[in-house]
Scaffold this motif. Sequence first.
Motif, PDB file in Angstrom:
ATOM      1  N   ILE A  87      11.577   0.640   3.809  1.00 14.21           N
ATOM      2  CA  ILE A  87      11.379  -0.122   2.722  1.00 14.21           C
ATOM      3  C   ILE A  87      12.433   0.047   1.821  1.00 14.21           C
ATOM      4  O   ILE A  87      13.257   0.772   1.354  1.00 14.21           O
ATOM      5  CB  ILE A  87       9.986   0.622   2.089  1.00 14.21           C
ATOM      6  N   SER A  91      11.383  -5.218  -0.204  1.00 12.85           N
ATOM      7  CA  SER A  91      10.249  -5.230   0.401  1.00 12.85           C
ATOM      8  C   SER A  91       9.210  -6.071  -0.577  1.00 12.85           C
ATOM      9  O   SER A  91       8.348  -6.476  -0.097  1.00 12.85           O
ATOM     10  CB  SER A  91      10.203  -4.010   0.758  1.00 12.85           C
ATOM     11  N   ILE A 107       2.488  -3.492  -0.321  1.00 15.29           N
ATOM     12  CA  ILE A 107       2.345  -2.140   0.556  1.00 15.29           C
ATOM     13  C   ILE A 107       3.598  -1.409   0.414  1.00 15.29           C
ATOM     14  O   ILE A 107       4.739  -1.838   0.147  1.00 15.29           O
ATOM     15  CB  ILE A 107       2.614  -3.061   1.986  1.00 15.29           C
ATOM     16  N   GLY A 108       3.181   0.057   0.486  1.00 15.00           N
ATOM     17  CA  GLY A 108       4.320   0.998   0.265  1.00 15.00           C
ATOM     18  C   GLY A 108       4.210   1.913   1.351  1.00 15.00           C
ATOM     19  O   GLY A 108       3.719   1.772   2.616  1.00 15.00           O
ATOM     20  N   HIS A 109       4.917   3.033   1.423  1.00 21.75           N
ATOM     21  CA  HIS A 109       5.257   4.097   2.078  1.00 21.75           C
ATOM     22  C   HIS A 109       3.581   4.474   2.831  1.00 21.75           C
ATOM     23  O   HIS A 109       2.791   4.520   2.057  1.00 21.75           O
ATOM     24  CB  HIS A 109       5.624   5.367   1.556  1.00 21.75           C
ATOM     25  N   LYS A 110       3.749   4.477   4.224  1.00 20.84           N
ATOM     26  CA  LYS A 110       2.513   4.819   5.062  1.00 20.84           C
ATOM     27  C   LYS A 110       1.462   3.802   4.753  1.00 20.84           C
ATOM     28  O   LYS A 110       0.268   4.099   4.831  1.00 20.84           O
ATOM     29  CB  LYS A 110       2.070   6.113   4.623  1.00 20.84           C
ATOM     30  N   TRP A 111       1.813   2.584   4.390  1.00 19.06           N
ATOM     31  CA  TRP A 111       0.690   1.487   4.344  1.00 19.06           C
ATOM     32  C   TRP A 111      -0.154   1.747   3.082  1.00 19.06           C
ATOM     33  O   TRP A 111      -1.099   1.266   2.969  1.00 19.06           O
ATOM     34  CB  TRP A 111       0.084   1.319   5.156  1.00 19.06           C
ATOM     35  N   PHE A 113      -1.280   1.047  -0.803  1.00 21.64           N
ATOM     36  CA  PHE A 113      -1.351  -0.270  -1.444  1.00 21.64           C
ATOM     37  C   PHE A 113      -1.080   0.192  -3.078  1.00 21.64           C
ATOM     38  O   PHE A 113      -1.504   1.158  -3.411  1.00 21.64           O
ATOM     39  CB  PHE A 113      -2.790  -0.880  -1.487  1.00 21.64           C
TER      40      PHE A 113
ATOM     41  N   TRP B  86       3.815  -9.522   5.349  1.00 17.81           N
ATOM     42  CA  TRP B  86       5.141  -8.618   4.938  1.00 17.81           C
ATOM     43  C   TRP B  86       6.046  -7.993   5.743  1.00 17.81           C
ATOM     44  O   TRP B  86       7.087  -7.914   5.461  1.00 17.81           O
ATOM     45  CB  TRP B  86       4.324  -7.198   4.252  1.00 17.81           C
ATOM     46  N   ILE B 107       8.001   0.601  12.614  1.00 18.06           N
ATOM     47  CA  ILE B 107       7.061   0.718  12.100  1.00 18.06           C
ATOM     48  C   ILE B 107       6.416  -0.510  12.006  1.00 18.06           C
ATOM     49  O   ILE B 107       7.162  -1.545  11.891  1.00 18.06           O
ATOM     50  CB  ILE B 107       7.290   1.423  10.542  1.00 18.06           C
ATOM     51  N   LYS B 110       0.195  -2.081   9.406  1.00 18.43           N
ATOM     52  CA  LYS B 110      -0.733  -0.712   9.264  1.00 18.43           C
ATOM     53  C   LYS B 110       0.033   0.487   9.344  1.00 18.43           C
ATOM     54  O   LYS B 110      -0.649   1.603   9.670  1.00 18.43           O
ATOM     55  CB  LYS B 110      -2.220  -0.992   9.951  1.00 18.43           C
ATOM     56  N   TRP B 111       1.132   0.587   9.537  1.00 16.74           N
ATOM     57  CA  TRP B 111       2.151   1.694   9.836  1.00 16.74           C
ATOM     58  C   TRP B 111       2.012   2.185  11.194  1.00 16.74           C
ATOM     59  O   TRP B 111       2.127   3.340  11.433  1.00 16.74           O
ATOM     60  CB  TRP B 111       1.681   2.791   8.781  1.00 16.74           C
ATOM     61  N   ARG B 362      -3.830  -7.398   4.731  1.00 16.79           N
ATOM     62  CA  ARG B 362      -3.144  -6.035   4.759  1.00 16.79           C
ATOM     63  C   ARG B 362      -4.056  -5.109   5.556  1.00 16.79           C
ATOM     64  O   ARG B 362      -3.283  -4.163   5.984  1.00 16.79           O
ATOM     65  CB  ARG B 362      -2.924  -5.492   3.541  1.00 16.79           C
TER      66      ARG B 362
END
Lengths: 363, 363
Positions: A87, A91, A107-111, A113, B86, B107, B110-111, B362
Amino acid sequence: MKIIKFTAICSLSIIIVINVVMPQFTTAADESKIGYGRGGRMSGSSKSSRSDEPIKPIPINFDYDRAKVELGKKLFFEPRLSKSGWITCNSCHNLSTGGADNLPTSIGHKWFFGPINSPTVLNSKFNLAQFWDGRAKDLKEQAGGPIANPLEMGSNHELAVSVLQSIPQYVKWFNEVYASKEMYTDEKIHIDQVTDAIAAFEETLTTPNSRFDQWLNGYDKSITKSELEGYTLFKEKGCISCHNGVGVGGNSYQKFGVAKPYDKDTDTLGRYNVTNDDKDRYFFKVPLLRNIELTAPYFHDASTWDLSEAVNIMAEYQLGTTLTDGETKKIVAFLRTLTGDQPSITFPIIPPSTSTTPEPNRN
Amino acid sequence: MKIIKFTAICSLSIIIVINVVMPQFTTAADESKIGYGRGGRMSGSSKSSRSDEPIKPIPINFDYDRAKVELGKKLFFEPRLSKSGWITCNSCHNLSTGGADNLPTSIGHKWFFGPINSPTVLNSKFNLAQFWDGRAKDLKEQAGGPIANPLEMGSNHELAVSVLQSIPQYVKWFNEVYASKEMYTDEKIHIDQVTDAIAAFEETLTTPNSRFDQWLNGYDKSITKSELEGYTLFKEKGCISCHNGVGVGGNSYQKFGVAKPYDKDTDTLGRYNVTNDDKDRYFFKVPLLRNIELTAPYFHDASTWDLSEAVNIMAEYQLGTTLTDGETKKIVAFLRTLTGDQPSITFPIIPPSTSTTPEPNRN
């Protein structure tokens, strides 16, 4: 080399042309000294007559530290600032799409929100502070937030710096930019330098030369009659009270729900989270309207994807009025004239990891 | 306009200079006709004497459809081709980092994690087929895969096309590129056009002018004595049997575990999944070694991040030999000379969604 040289000469010529032929184009207006309010005066069409409009053109500014900006650009696109190694700043603040991600929340780390819609990075230097609640005083302070936010890049400052420190090319660049600047004199990279460089890059991300700015600079034909009527309505109806200045917003905190309590989202407390002052409940930094057509969905809660609906919501909740379809249409037409030249970015090439670089962690 | 014109003239001059002064530089060698094998001959230092080396320089090719490539570039960076709005092609084939993502496996939506290491997009046109198992015959066929893969972009072709179709600027661009080409004559965008344009962009992503290519073109001093010794070892030990041609690989399928069964990953069956032929079990497309220092971790199973270790694993499992530390070091030094000029990409600006654009999802 020849091309670079010539391009430099060309750029210089352009600057000269701009300054000689259109002097008002590079006037960095100090909007804070200029009074504004409803119904800013429209005064004819001569080229220098619009300097008293409550909206100011975005100055064209070539005056920045190129080495620092180039480093900041690399960091802006550096996935290894995130825990996952995937990311980047881009992003969520995608420079392909108006400096935002066009998602309800990021959307962030490990999906994960995020809790709030990501504001655009474009023209963000014109904000009085950063984040919707203004909790970061400037871009430098803002830049440190997402790196260490578990819902965003999921890393921490120590880890992020250790990644950069493990890559000799970065150490060299940081030293080139900062060693002579007395910020730090050792060979260690500091998080302050990382955020300073990112902020320096972000400060270049302005979007001058919108059709509306051309009109402000005296080019009557840059906007249509209908768009101009939209601007007049924008002032007469009162939108201009908050959306003014260079950023067409970004210079005050205002309550969402001035005329009528905003009932679509009562959980997000805004400025109150920073001040703990009850009167700041539901206060948010007024968003910039520059390039607004590019940055749907709208509002901190992304409650609409439709710019017309967004205008109508503002009229209802902030101004206590109802717009006719024709009025909304004209205001939207005006808003679309605020889209300026998007930053032209050469996608950076970043140096590879080394044997001492911490491996990315997707979990 | 002036700058563009001049740049065009400059580019033309460069092409002329290249063709006149260094004719061998633009020779698109047809490697398939040239015999190769262990110990390709080294023959002196005159500028045109290395055309019989088993590795061929990457040709510099300006001959492509610029409008199509520009459209393909936008699509390569188009997050709305993914369900979430995304993920882009660049998410896994990051042009900042050697055209790969430097993760064990990518990745995705949904990760989710992909099942295999993402190969670089750089120089991928030199592969005999795409994906590790060669299941896509070319880049066009490959490009359709990730869009519809639930572990990657998570969308489907119908949805992806409907997004583009809802955006008038895309409809215009597709019509400009394809209407005159008899591919399709209606105003509908087709997935075939989407993948064709992406592939056209990807075909431009070559990395010419590496130090090794300079040496191949007769510039003796472009590589050091130690690097040259590494190349000699690379040939003598037999690496060259599979890693040859323009891509230094990519032109055959080979079993991983020729000399000794590869025991670190016995689940990934490789080419067998395409042919269902038992003799193709554990066969993989030989990866390109161009820019290999940029694309850790290595192998389909990303079993090592270290290039030296990767070389040693190859020696052990493919060649049935053990390298001394000095030999490994020299071979790695040679491999690092294969890093070429990375593509210079102007980050594309893509048009905003409209009221009919399907919203990102998402979930």
